[in-house]
Structures are given as structure tokens and as C-alpha cells.
Design an enzyme around this catalytic site. Sequence first.
Site, PDB file in Angstrom:
ATOM      1  N   ASN A  49      29.689   2.652  -5.496  1.00  0.00           N
ATOM      2  CA  ASN A  49      29.713   1.417  -5.156  1.00  0.00           C
ATOM      3  C   ASN A  49      29.978   0.131  -6.306  1.00  0.00           C
ATOM      4  O   ASN A  49      29.214   0.444  -7.253  1.00  0.00           O
ATOM      5  CB  ASN A  49      28.968   0.860  -4.006  1.00  0.00           C
ATOM      6  CG  ASN A  49      27.535   1.069  -4.474  1.00  0.00           C
ATOM      7  OD1 ASN A  49      26.916   2.002  -5.332  1.00  0.00           O
ATOM      8  ND2 ASN A  49      26.401   0.181  -3.745  1.00  0.00           N
ATOM      9  N   GLU A  62      32.188   5.767  -1.241  1.00  0.00           N
ATOM     10  CA  GLU A  62      33.073   6.447  -0.450  1.00  0.00           C
ATOM     11  C   GLU A  62      34.516   6.215  -0.851  1.00  0.00           C
ATOM     12  O   GLU A  62      35.445   6.941  -1.213  1.00  0.00           O
ATOM     13  CB  GLU A  62      32.928   6.816   1.018  1.00  0.00           C
ATOM     14  CG  GLU A  62      31.575   7.131   1.483  1.00  0.00           C
ATOM     15  CD  GLU A  62      30.522   6.007   1.671  1.00  0.00           C
ATOM     16  OE1 GLU A  62      30.577   5.029   0.725  1.00  0.00           O
ATOM     17  OE2 GLU A  62      29.644   5.926   2.517  1.00  0.00           O
ATOM     18  N   CYS A  93      29.064   3.713   6.168  1.00  0.00           N
ATOM     19  CA  CYS A  93      29.574   2.824   7.188  1.00  0.00           C
ATOM     20  C   CYS A  93      30.709   2.952   8.125  1.00  0.00           C
ATOM     21  O   CYS A  93      31.389   3.965   7.826  1.00  0.00           O
ATOM     22  CB  CYS A  93      29.752   1.255   6.466  1.00  0.00           C
ATOM     23  SG  CYS A  93      31.126   1.315   5.352  1.00  0.00           S
ATOM     24  N   CYS A  96      33.941   3.128   6.113  1.00  0.00           N
ATOM     25  CA  CYS A  96      34.299   4.247   5.308  1.00  0.00           C
ATOM     26  C   CYS A  96      34.455   5.602   6.284  1.00  0.00           C
ATOM     27  O   CYS A  96      35.020   6.676   5.978  1.00  0.00           O
ATOM     28  CB  CYS A  96      33.125   4.815   4.372  1.00  0.00           C
ATOM     29  SG  CYS A  96      33.217   3.328   3.108  1.00  0.00           S
TER      30      CYS A  96
HETATM   31  N1  THU Z   1      27.505   1.268   0.461  1.00  0.00           N
HETATM   32  C1  THU Z   1      28.026   2.195   0.008  1.00  0.00           C
HETATM   33  O1  THU Z   1      28.684   2.212  -1.059  1.00  0.00           O
HETATM   34  N2  THU Z   1      28.304   3.410   1.034  1.00  0.00           N
HETATM   35  C2  THU Z   1      28.010   3.310   2.319  1.00  0.00           C
HETATM   36  O2  THU Z   1      28.257   4.034   2.969  1.00  0.00           O
HETATM   37  C3  THU Z   1      27.108   2.164   2.570  1.00  0.00           C
HETATM   38  C4  THU Z   1      26.875   1.317   1.883  1.00  0.00           C
HETATM   39  C5  THU Z   1      27.250   0.139  -0.352  1.00  0.00           C
HETATM   40  C6  THU Z   1      27.802  -1.173  -0.346  1.00  0.00           C
HETATM   41  C7  THU Z   1      27.134  -2.207  -1.060  1.00  0.00           C
HETATM   42  O3  THU Z   1      27.504  -2.074  -2.377  1.00  0.00           O
HETATM   43  C8  THU Z   1      25.630  -1.614  -0.908  1.00  0.00           C
HETATM   44  O4  THU Z   1      25.541  -0.470  -0.426  1.00  0.00           O
HETATM   45  C9  THU Z   1      24.623  -2.295   0.007  1.00  0.00           C
HETATM   46  O5  THU Z   1      25.509  -2.539   1.459  1.00  0.00           O
END
Ligand code: THU
Length: 140
Positions: A49, A62, A93, A96
Site C-alpha cells: 500500500n 493488491e 477490501c 480490491c
Molecule cells: N489496505 C490494503 O492495502 N489492502 C486491503 O485489502 C485493505 C486495506 C490498506 C489501505 C490503507 O493504506 C491501509 O491498509 C489502512 O486502511
Amino acid sequence: MQEMNNSATESKLFELAASARGKAYVPYSGFPVGAAIETVSGNYYAGCNVENVSYPIGTCAEAGAIAAMVACGELKIKKILIIAGGKELIAPCGACLQRIKEFSTDETEILLATPRGIEKKFSLAQMLPFGFNNSELKHD
Ligand code: THU
């Protein structure tokens, strides 16, 4: 080249995702996430992320892994592993899941991990039984 067995490919996915998670840019949430993809043709891509001071434009791990895969000309996800911190297992999420669906097959698997290892496995169909898929939008 010798083919890797299931547990070897899953260990590789785990290592790649954990390494990408270590590079996550998360100054706002402090919640690093890593993702790694094995494609149908047996190649691997990872992402993390990447947040932004303009919060809504931050991107999920993702999305990063999918972008790396597409940039290398690959479009079919065999497995995607997502790793976050150990307290609670996280699921991708909703957005994703739809991103994964775009590049899925009927066999695409989602592996959820913590630093302890892979904790759960689902098919994409289990996690997103009714994602958006309007064939009328597709054209050759
Ligand atoms: N996040 C992801 O990278 N993938 C997910 O499936 C859920 C959330 C990240 C987004 C944000 O940078 C951090 O987790 C907190 O929400």
C-alpha cells in the site's frame, strides 16, 4: 525448469508479499499491507500500500501487485496472497475484490496471511459471489 509444488509456490508468495509489506508507505495509517500474485503462467508480482497526504488517493497493496502484473503483460491471477499485521486477519477490501475479479479465472484463490504464515484460503467466488461482470461492456 523444475516445477514448484504447491507449498513451495505458497512459500514464495508469502516471502514476496512479506518483503513488499516491509516497504509499504503508510505514514498516515501506520498499517502496512503486502500482496503477491502468482499468475497462471507461473510468474510472480508483488505490491504494497502507498498512502498519500490526500488520503482518498492512497492505493491498496493488491492494486500495486495487479499493476505490476499488467505492466509485464500478464492478465490471469492464479493465486493472490495478502499479508497484514498479526492481530487480526484482514480480507481484501470490496474494491480490491473487484480488481482481482477483473483478472481472475474460475480457480483464482485468495490466501490471507499474517507474519505467522498463511491462515486462510478462499476462492474468489467465495469472497465475491456477485461481483460486477457486465458482459455487455466488453467488446473485442
Ligand atoms: N489496505 C490494503 O492495502 N489492502 C486491503 O485489502 C485493505 C486495506 C490498506 C489501505 C490503507 O493504506 C491501509 O491498509 C489502512 O486502511
